[in-house]
Design a protein around this motif. Structure first.
Motif, PDB file in Angstrom:
ATOM      1  N   ARG A 153      19.807 -10.669   1.174  1.00 44.92           N
ATOM      2  CA  ARG A 153      19.342 -11.740   0.290  1.00 44.92           C
ATOM      3  C   ARG A 153      19.933 -11.635  -1.103  1.00 44.92           C
ATOM      4  O   ARG A 153      19.684 -12.501  -1.945  1.00 44.92           O
ATOM      5  N   GLY A 154      20.696 -10.593  -1.378  1.00 42.84           N
ATOM      6  CA  GLY A 154      21.341 -10.467  -2.678  1.00 42.84           C
ATOM      7  C   GLY A 154      20.720  -9.392  -3.543  1.00 42.84           C
ATOM      8  O   GLY A 154      19.541  -9.038  -3.400  1.00 42.84           O
ATOM      9  N   LYS A 155      21.533  -8.865  -4.459  1.00 45.38           N
ATOM     10  CA  LYS A 155      21.087  -7.779  -5.330  1.00 45.38           C
ATOM     11  C   LYS A 155      19.865  -8.162  -6.142  1.00 45.38           C
ATOM     12  O   LYS A 155      18.928  -7.364  -6.303  1.00 45.38           O
ATOM     13  N   GLY A 156      19.857  -9.378  -6.682  1.00 50.16           N
ATOM     14  CA  GLY A 156      18.722  -9.800  -7.495  1.00 50.16           C
ATOM     15  C   GLY A 156      17.423  -9.786  -6.713  1.00 50.16           C
ATOM     16  O   GLY A 156      16.377  -9.330  -7.207  1.00 50.16           O
ATOM     17  N   GLU A 157      17.463 -10.277  -5.481  1.00 48.98           N
ATOM     18  CA  GLU A 157      16.263 -10.262  -4.635  1.00 48.98           C
ATOM     19  C   GLU A 157      15.811  -8.825  -4.380  1.00 48.98           C
ATOM     20  O   GLU A 157      14.612  -8.530  -4.373  1.00 48.98           O
ATOM     21  N   ALA A 158      16.778  -7.923  -4.160  1.00 49.49           N
ATOM     22  CA  ALA A 158      16.418  -6.528  -3.893  1.00 49.49           C
ATOM     23  C   ALA A 158      15.762  -5.886  -5.112  1.00 49.49           C
ATOM     24  O   ALA A 158      14.741  -5.192  -4.996  1.00 49.49           O
ATOM     25  N   VAL A 159      16.343  -6.109  -6.295  1.00 45.96           N
ATOM     26  CA  VAL A 159      15.754  -5.550  -7.516  1.00 45.96           C
ATOM     27  C   VAL A 159      14.347  -6.090  -7.719  1.00 45.96           C
ATOM     28  O   VAL A 159      13.399  -5.336  -8.023  1.00 45.96           O
ATOM     29  N   MET A 160      14.175  -7.372  -7.528  1.00 46.99           N
ATOM     30  CA  MET A 160      12.870  -7.971  -7.801  1.00 46.99           C
ATOM     31  C   MET A 160      11.826  -7.604  -6.754  1.00 46.99           C
ATOM     32  O   MET A 160      10.635  -7.517  -7.074  1.00 46.99           O
ATOM     33  N   THR A 161      12.248  -7.370  -5.528  1.00 50.47           N
ATOM     34  CA  THR A 161      11.300  -6.828  -4.548  1.00 50.47           C
ATOM     35  C   THR A 161      10.779  -5.480  -5.028  1.00 50.47           C
ATOM     36  O   THR A 161       9.569  -5.199  -4.983  1.00 50.47           O
ATOM     37  N   GLY A 162      11.680  -4.632  -5.513  1.00 51.35           N
ATOM     38  CA  GLY A 162      11.266  -3.332  -6.044  1.00 51.35           C
ATOM     39  C   GLY A 162      10.370  -3.465  -7.251  1.00 51.35           C
ATOM     40  O   GLY A 162       9.347  -2.759  -7.364  1.00 51.35           O
ATOM     41  N   LEU A 163      10.717  -4.356  -8.178  1.00 48.23           N
ATOM     42  CA  LEU A 163       9.891  -4.537  -9.377  1.00 48.23           C
ATOM     43  C   LEU A 163       8.499  -5.068  -9.025  1.00 48.23           C
ATOM     44  O   LEU A 163       7.494  -4.639  -9.605  1.00 48.23           O
ATOM     45  N   ARG A 164       8.438  -5.965  -8.055  1.00 46.43           N
ATOM     46  CA  ARG A 164       7.135  -6.522  -7.691  1.00 46.43           C
ATOM     47  C   ARG A 164       6.236  -5.447  -7.062  1.00 46.43           C
ATOM     48  O   ARG A 164       5.031  -5.376  -7.341  1.00 46.43           O
ATOM     49  N   GLU A 165       6.829  -4.592  -6.224  1.00 42.13           N
ATOM     50  CA  GLU A 165       6.043  -3.524  -5.619  1.00 42.13           C
ATOM     51  C   GLU A 165       5.636  -2.477  -6.655  1.00 42.13           C
ATOM     52  O   GLU A 165       4.526  -1.943  -6.611  1.00 42.13           O
ATOM     53  N   ALA A 166       6.556  -2.197  -7.582  1.00 40.18           N
ATOM     54  CA  ALA A 166       6.220  -1.253  -8.655  1.00 40.18           C
ATOM     55  C   ALA A 166       5.087  -1.799  -9.526  1.00 40.18           C
ATOM     56  O   ALA A 166       4.178  -1.065  -9.929  1.00 40.18           O
ATOM     57  N   HIS A 167       5.153  -3.090  -9.822  1.00 40.63           N
ATOM     58  CA  HIS A 167       4.099  -3.730 -10.625  1.00 40.63           C
ATOM     59  C   HIS A 167       2.756  -3.641  -9.916  1.00 40.63           C
ATOM     60  O   HIS A 167       1.720  -3.316 -10.531  1.00 40.63           O
ATOM     61  N   ALA A 168       2.747  -3.890  -8.615  1.00 39.96           N
ATOM     62  CA  ALA A 168       1.503  -3.813  -7.853  1.00 39.96           C
ATOM     63  C   ALA A 168       0.931  -2.396  -7.850  1.00 39.96           C
ATOM     64  O   ALA A 168      -0.284  -2.210  -7.761  1.00 39.96           O
ATOM     65  N   ALA A 169       1.812  -1.408  -7.985  1.00 37.36           N
ATOM     66  CA  ALA A 169       1.372  -0.012  -8.013  1.00 37.36           C
ATOM     67  C   ALA A 169       1.010   0.465  -9.416  1.00 37.36           C
ATOM     68  O   ALA A 169       0.662   1.639  -9.596  1.00 37.36           O
ATOM     69  N   GLY A 170       1.117  -0.425 -10.416  1.00 37.50           N
ATOM     70  CA  GLY A 170       0.672  -0.084 -11.754  1.00 37.50           C
ATOM     71  C   GLY A 170       1.747   0.413 -12.704  1.00 37.50           C
ATOM     72  O   GLY A 170       1.430   0.884 -13.799  1.00 37.50           O
ATOM     73  N   PHE A 171       3.018   0.298 -12.327  1.00 35.68           N
ATOM     74  CA  PHE A 171       4.095   0.749 -13.210  1.00 35.68           C
ATOM     75  C   PHE A 171       4.470  -0.358 -14.187  1.00 35.68           C
ATOM     76  O   PHE A 171       4.493  -1.540 -13.844  1.00 35.68           O
ATOM     77  N   THR A 172       4.741   0.034 -15.422  1.00 30.24           N
ATOM     78  CA  THR A 172       5.016  -0.933 -16.493  1.00 30.24           C
ATOM     79  C   THR A 172       6.508  -1.157 -16.715  1.00 30.24           C
ATOM     80  O   THR A 172       6.910  -2.208 -17.219  1.00 30.24           O
ATOM     81  N   HIS A 173       7.338  -0.173 -16.391  1.00 34.43           N
ATOM     82  CA  HIS A 173       8.776  -0.246 -16.635  1.00 34.43           C
ATOM     83  C   HIS A 173       9.526   0.307 -15.427  1.00 34.43           C
ATOM     84  O   HIS A 173       9.019   1.199 -14.731  1.00 34.43           O
ATOM     85  N   ALA A 174      10.697  -0.241 -15.192  1.00 32.11           N
ATOM     86  CA  ALA A 174      11.484   0.188 -14.039  1.00 32.11           C
ATOM     87  C   ALA A 174      12.931   0.396 -14.439  1.00 32.11           C
ATOM     88  O   ALA A 174      13.545  -0.477 -15.061  1.00 32.11           O
ATOM     89  N   VAL A 175      13.461   1.551 -14.068  1.00 34.79           N
ATOM     90  CA  VAL A 175      14.877   1.850 -14.249  1.00 34.79           C
ATOM     91  C   VAL A 175      15.628   1.303 -13.044  1.00 34.79           C
ATOM     92  O   VAL A 175      15.371   1.712 -11.910  1.00 34.79           O
ATOM     93  N   GLN A 176      16.522   0.375 -13.270  1.00 32.54           N
ATOM     94  CA  GLN A 176      17.418  -0.091 -12.211  1.00 32.54           C
ATOM     95  C   GLN A 176      18.686   0.755 -12.253  1.00 32.54           C
ATOM     96  O   GLN A 176      19.307   0.918 -13.299  1.00 32.54           O
ATOM     97  N   ILE A 177      19.081   1.296 -11.096  1.00 27.83           N
ATOM     98  CA  ILE A 177      20.322   2.062 -11.009  1.00 27.83           C
ATOM     99  C   ILE A 177      20.964   1.763  -9.659  1.00 27.83           C
ATOM    100  O   ILE A 177      20.266   1.603  -8.648  1.00 27.83           O
ATOM    101  N   ASP A 178      22.280   1.654  -9.630  1.00 27.66           N
ATOM    102  CA  ASP A 178      22.975   1.314  -8.394  1.00 27.66           C
ATOM    103  C   ASP A 178      22.963   2.486  -7.423  1.00 27.66           C
ATOM    104  O   ASP A 178      22.887   3.659  -7.818  1.00 27.66           O
TER     105      ASP A 178
END
Length: 259
Positions: A80-105
């Motif tokens: 689905r594309g890199k953006g979709e993958a990053v945002m899936t991770g951010l959404r799950e991190a947000h649901a788990a209570g994390f405020t900031h996310a380091v994106q790294i390839d």
């Protein structure tokens, strides 16, 4: 004040809880090394497999099983594309209570040892998007390097600012709430254009952008998923969208520049 109510000042600043998000697509030869270099920092990590298929699934399953105390694995059924993958991770991190996310390839290009420096700036300015500025060695493909310069100039025009010194580096720290709010507006490209477009749109929203130099290496045996014609057409369409968006926001951007 009613008993039990407290002002925002009384409550103090919100906790700063960072994690890591790795968008993954067919980098099964590099991902184990990337994870190993991130392990000493003690952060929870989401790896989002963007429909890689076999043999990637087996490699990721082994990593997630071995590192289950800090690595979480999510998967898209199709690419689905890199953006979709990053945002899936951010959404799950947000649901788990994390405020900031380091994106790294996933491919090992980024120097994980620079992660504490990015987090230090982010912790001091939690509302900011903190991004790496690549410091390249001789491994960088010249065509890719020249293309970045063109993008830099276009982004400076689209923002009427030099604050975004590099919009293409995939090593960055997002304030998760703000990134998700921009994404949910539905205007950010899903693929290779994602890194630049979300940064410009976050800047338009008033998010400050801070930059930290970081070393980037292109491994001799690295795998690139950049398709020259297709991705350059996507990037051209993205820049056209952003130029139109800049024109629509011109009064606000000019006011912001003069403030």
């Amino acid at each position: 004040m009613v008993e039990g109510e407290h002002s925002a000042q009384d409550r103090g600043p919100a906790p700063y809880r960072p994690c890591i998000v790795i968008p993954f697509y067919r980098h099964e030869g590099a991902i184990a090394g990337t994870v190993e270099r991130l392990k000493p920092f003690g952060l929870n990590c989401w790896i989002v497999d963007d429909g890689s298929g076999e043999p990637s699934r087996e490699v990721l399953h082994q990593i997630a099983t071995r590192e289950a105390h800090w690595v979480r694995l999510s998967s898209h059924a199709r690419n689905r594309g890199k953006g979709e993958a990053v945002m899936t991770g951010l959404r799950e991190a947000h649901a788990a209570g994390f405020t900031h996310a380091v994106q790294i390839d996933a491919d090992g290009q980024h120097d994980a040892s620079d992660l504490p420096r990015l987090l230090s700036v982010s912790r001091a300015q939690p509302q900011a998007l903190v991004t790496g500025i690549p410091v390249y060695d001789e491994s960088v493909p010249r065509a890719r390097l020249y293309g970045r310069y063109l993008t830099h100039v276009l982004v400076w025009v689209q923002t009427l600012s030099l604050q975004i010194r590099d919009s293409m580096c995939g090593f960055r720290v997002y304030p998760v709430d703000t990134a998700l709010a921009v994404w949910d507006q539905g205007h950010v490209g899903r693929r290779m254009e994602f890194d630049t477009e979300i940064m410009v749109r976050m800047f338009w929203r008033g998010v400050p952008v801070q930059s930290v130099p970081t070393r980037v290496t292109y491994p001799a045996d690295g795998v690139s998923h950049f398709h020259m014609v297709r991705e350059n057409l996507r990037l051209a369409w993205m820049h056209l969208r952003l130029l139109v968006g800049m024109c629509l926001r011109l009064p606000r951007l000019l006011w912001r520049r003069s403030a």
